[in-house]
Motif scaffolding. Structure first.
Motif, PDB file in Angstrom:
ATOM      1  N   GLN A  71       1.967 -11.026 -19.382  1.00 40.42           N
ATOM      2  CA  GLN A  71       0.630 -11.312 -18.857  1.00 40.42           C
ATOM      3  C   GLN A  71       0.647 -11.338 -17.333  1.00 40.42           C
ATOM      4  OE1 GLN A  71      -1.062 -14.909 -20.446  1.00 40.42           O
ATOM      5  NE2 GLN A  71      -2.883 -14.771 -19.177  1.00 40.42           N
ATOM      6  N   GLU A  72       1.674 -11.964 -16.751  1.00 41.61           N
ATOM      7  CA  GLU A  72       1.782 -12.029 -15.292  1.00 41.61           C
ATOM      8  C   GLU A  72       2.026 -10.643 -14.704  1.00 41.61           C
ATOM      9  OE1 GLU A  72       1.721 -14.275 -11.659  1.00 41.61           O
ATOM     10  OE2 GLU A  72       0.959 -14.576 -13.677  1.00 41.61           O
ATOM     11  N   ALA A  73       2.894  -9.849 -15.340  1.00 41.45           N
ATOM     12  CA  ALA A  73       3.146  -8.481 -14.873  1.00 41.45           C
ATOM     13  C   ALA A  73       1.852  -7.669 -14.900  1.00 41.45           C
ATOM     14  CB  ALA A  73       4.220  -7.817 -15.731  1.00 41.45           C
ATOM     15  N   ASN A  74       1.060  -7.842 -15.941  1.00 44.65           N
ATOM     16  CA  ASN A  74      -0.208  -7.126 -16.040  1.00 44.65           C
ATOM     17  C   ASN A  74      -1.186  -7.574 -14.957  1.00 44.65           C
ATOM     18  OD1 ASN A  74      -1.912  -5.197 -17.489  1.00 44.65           O
ATOM     19  ND2 ASN A  74      -3.169  -6.999 -17.917  1.00 44.65           N
ATOM     20  N   GLU A  75      -1.202  -8.879 -14.650  1.00 45.25           N
ATOM     21  CA  GLU A  75      -2.082  -9.371 -13.579  1.00 45.25           C
ATOM     22  C   GLU A  75      -1.708  -8.745 -12.237  1.00 45.25           C
ATOM     23  OE1 GLU A  75      -3.237 -13.456 -11.173  1.00 45.25           O
ATOM     24  OE2 GLU A  75      -2.291 -13.651 -13.126  1.00 45.25           O
ATOM     25  N   ILE A  76      -0.419  -8.667 -11.952  1.00 45.51           N
ATOM     26  CA  ILE A  76       0.035  -8.053 -10.705  1.00 45.51           C
ATOM     27  C   ILE A  76      -0.334  -6.567 -10.687  1.00 45.51           C
ATOM     28  CG2 ILE A  76       2.083  -7.456  -9.335  1.00 45.51           C
ATOM     29  CD1 ILE A  76       3.332 -10.118 -10.459  1.00 45.51           C
ATOM     30  N   TYR A  77      -0.117  -5.892 -11.803  1.00 45.93           N
ATOM     31  CA  TYR A  77      -0.459  -4.472 -11.931  1.00 45.93           C
ATOM     32  C   TYR A  77      -1.940  -4.245 -11.638  1.00 45.93           C
ATOM     33  CZ  TYR A  77      -0.896   0.121 -14.181  1.00 45.93           C
ATOM     34  OH  TYR A  77      -1.153   1.440 -14.446  1.00 45.93           O
ATOM     35  N   GLU A  78      -2.792  -5.055 -12.249  1.00 47.28           N
ATOM     36  CA  GLU A  78      -4.236  -4.913 -12.065  1.00 47.28           C
ATOM     37  C   GLU A  78      -4.660  -5.243 -10.632  1.00 47.28           C
ATOM     38  OE1 GLU A  78      -6.471  -3.653 -14.157  1.00 47.28           O
ATOM     39  OE2 GLU A  78      -4.885  -3.296 -15.634  1.00 47.28           O
ATOM     40  N   ARG A  79      -4.078  -6.271 -10.042  1.00 45.99           N
ATOM     41  CA  ARG A  79      -4.463  -6.659  -8.684  1.00 45.99           C
ATOM     42  C   ARG A  79      -4.099  -5.581  -7.681  1.00 45.99           C
ATOM     43  NH1 ARG A  79      -3.486 -11.814  -5.970  1.00 45.99           N
ATOM     44  NH2 ARG A  79      -4.076 -12.795  -7.916  1.00 45.99           N
ATOM     45  N   ILE A  80      -2.937  -4.977  -7.841  1.00 44.37           N
ATOM     46  CA  ILE A  80      -2.544  -3.907  -6.919  1.00 44.37           C
ATOM     47  C   ILE A  80      -3.468  -2.710  -7.089  1.00 44.37           C
ATOM     48  CG2 ILE A  80      -0.723  -2.267  -6.316  1.00 44.37           C
ATOM     49  CD1 ILE A  80       1.310  -4.479  -6.991  1.00 44.37           C
ATOM     50  N   SER A  81      -3.881  -2.428  -8.278  1.00 44.61           N
ATOM     51  CA  SER A  81      -4.798  -1.346  -8.639  1.00 44.61           C
ATOM     52  C   SER A  81      -4.215   0.022  -8.278  1.00 44.61           C
ATOM     53  CB  SER A  81      -6.189  -1.529  -8.024  1.00 44.61           C
ATOM     54  OG  SER A  81      -6.208  -1.196  -6.660  1.00 44.61           O
ATOM     55  N   ARG A  82      -4.935   1.045  -8.664  1.00 44.77           N
ATOM     56  CA  ARG A  82      -4.457   2.412  -8.461  1.00 44.77           C
ATOM     57  C   ARG A  82      -4.299   2.759  -6.977  1.00 44.77           C
ATOM     58  NH1 ARG A  82      -4.726   7.105 -11.975  1.00 44.77           N
ATOM     59  NH2 ARG A  82      -5.413   5.580 -13.488  1.00 44.77           N
ATOM     60  N   GLY A  83      -5.182   2.246  -6.134  1.00 44.82           N
ATOM     61  CA  GLY A  83      -5.147   2.590  -4.719  1.00 44.82           C
ATOM     62  C   GLY A  83      -4.334   1.651  -3.850  1.00 44.82           C
ATOM     63  N   GLY A  84      -3.809   0.592  -4.421  1.00 42.89           N
ATOM     64  CA  GLY A  84      -3.017  -0.358  -3.655  1.00 42.89           C
ATOM     65  C   GLY A  84      -3.856  -1.508  -3.140  1.00 42.89           C
ATOM     66  N   ILE A  85      -3.204  -2.397  -2.436  1.00 38.64           N
ATOM     67  CA  ILE A  85      -3.838  -3.585  -1.875  1.00 38.64           C
ATOM     68  C   ILE A  85      -3.313  -3.789  -0.459  1.00 38.64           C
ATOM     69  CG2 ILE A  85      -2.102  -5.125  -2.872  1.00 38.64           C
ATOM     70  CD1 ILE A  85      -4.303  -7.217  -3.246  1.00 38.64           C
ATOM     71  N   MET A  86      -4.169  -4.252   0.437  1.00 37.37           N
ATOM     72  CA  MET A  86      -3.766  -4.522   1.821  1.00 37.37           C
ATOM     73  C   MET A  86      -3.568  -6.022   1.996  1.00 37.37           C
ATOM     74  SD  MET A  86      -3.731  -1.588   3.373  1.00 37.37           S
ATOM     75  CE  MET A  86      -4.058  -1.659   5.106  1.00 37.37           C
ATOM     76  N   VAL A  87      -2.475  -6.369   2.660  1.00 32.58           N
ATOM     77  CA  VAL A  87      -2.183  -7.762   3.002  1.00 32.58           C
ATOM     78  C   VAL A  87      -1.997  -7.816   4.514  1.00 32.58           C
ATOM     79  CG1 VAL A  87      -0.611  -9.705   2.673  1.00 32.58           C
ATOM     80  CG2 VAL A  87      -1.074  -8.141   0.762  1.00 32.58           C
ATOM     81  N   GLY A  88      -2.870  -8.529   5.191  1.00 32.31           N
ATOM     82  CA  GLY A  88      -2.817  -8.579   6.647  1.00 32.31           C
ATOM     83  C   GLY A  88      -1.762  -9.534   7.180  1.00 32.31           C
ATOM     84  N   TYR A  89      -1.323  -9.236   8.388  1.00 32.04           N
ATOM     85  CA  TYR A  89      -0.468 -10.142   9.165  1.00 32.04           C
ATOM     86  C   TYR A  89      -0.833  -9.957  10.631  1.00 32.04           C
ATOM     87  CZ  TYR A  89       2.553  -5.980   9.557  1.00 32.04           C
ATOM     88  OH  TYR A  89       3.044  -4.724   9.775  1.00 32.04           O
ATOM     89  N   ASP A  90      -0.222 -10.734  11.517  1.00 27.78           N
ATOM     90  CA  ASP A  90      -0.658 -10.818  12.911  1.00 27.78           C
ATOM     91  C   ASP A  90      -0.834  -9.477  13.611  1.00 27.78           C
ATOM     92  OD1 ASP A  90      -0.840 -13.540  12.763  1.00 27.78           O
ATOM     93  OD2 ASP A  90       1.135 -13.899  13.640  1.00 27.78           O
ATOM     94  N   ASP A  91       0.112  -8.566  13.463  1.00 27.40           N
ATOM     95  CA  ASP A  91       0.052  -7.312  14.209  1.00 27.40           C
ATOM     96  C   ASP A  91      -0.241  -6.101  13.339  1.00 27.40           C
ATOM     97  OD1 ASP A  91       0.642  -8.576  16.653  1.00 27.40           O
ATOM     98  OD2 ASP A  91       2.778  -8.565  16.169  1.00 27.40           O
TER      99      ASP A  91
END
Length: 128
Positions: A71-91
């Motif tokens: 279930q957790e692996a599937n949640e991560i899979y869905e959150r990343i989605s086909r196009g990916g996910i952006m995670v911001g940081y300072d620079d």
């Protein structure tokens, strides 16, 4: 927030304890850190703008069923989605996409009763 902290924020966003695998996860270390299961033990690998970096993480639980881990692996899979996910940081930002294979079960450890699923992602650091 720096690149390492951004990776930690990503893995922590799923509601499980997330720890850098360098601080994981023999029983004595977990006891000293007062960390309980389930948890995500992830690799830290950073780079600069250019090429994706392969990063792995293990979903770890002391259980007799694969259901919670799947279930957790599937949640991560869905959150990343086909196009990916952006995670911001300072620079800049990390563009996280699914790796190949995305997930796979690891043979159970009969002594400890720990089950694990390995997750592969690609992280592209969009900064100089």
């Amino acid at each position: 927030m720096n690149k390492q902290q951004a990776l930690h924020a990503f893995w922590s966003s799923f509601g499980w304890t997330a720890i850098d695998e360098q601080s994981a996860y023999d029983e004595q270390t977990l006891d000293q850190m007062d960390i309980d299961y389930p948890l995500i033990a992830y690799e830290v690998a950073t780079d600069e703008f250019g090429a994706p970096v392969a990063i792995g993480a293990n979903l770890v639980d002391r259980t007799t069923s694969w259901a919670t881990l799947e279930q957790e692996a599937n949640e991560i899979y869905e959150r990343i989605s086909r196009g990916g996910i952006m995670v911001g940081y300072d620079d800049g930002a990390i563009w996280i996409t699914r790796g190949t294979p995305f997930s796979q079960r690891i043979a159970p450890d009969a002594k400890s009763g720990v089950l694990q699923i390995h997750i592969n992602i690609n992280a592209e650091y969009l900064s100089a």
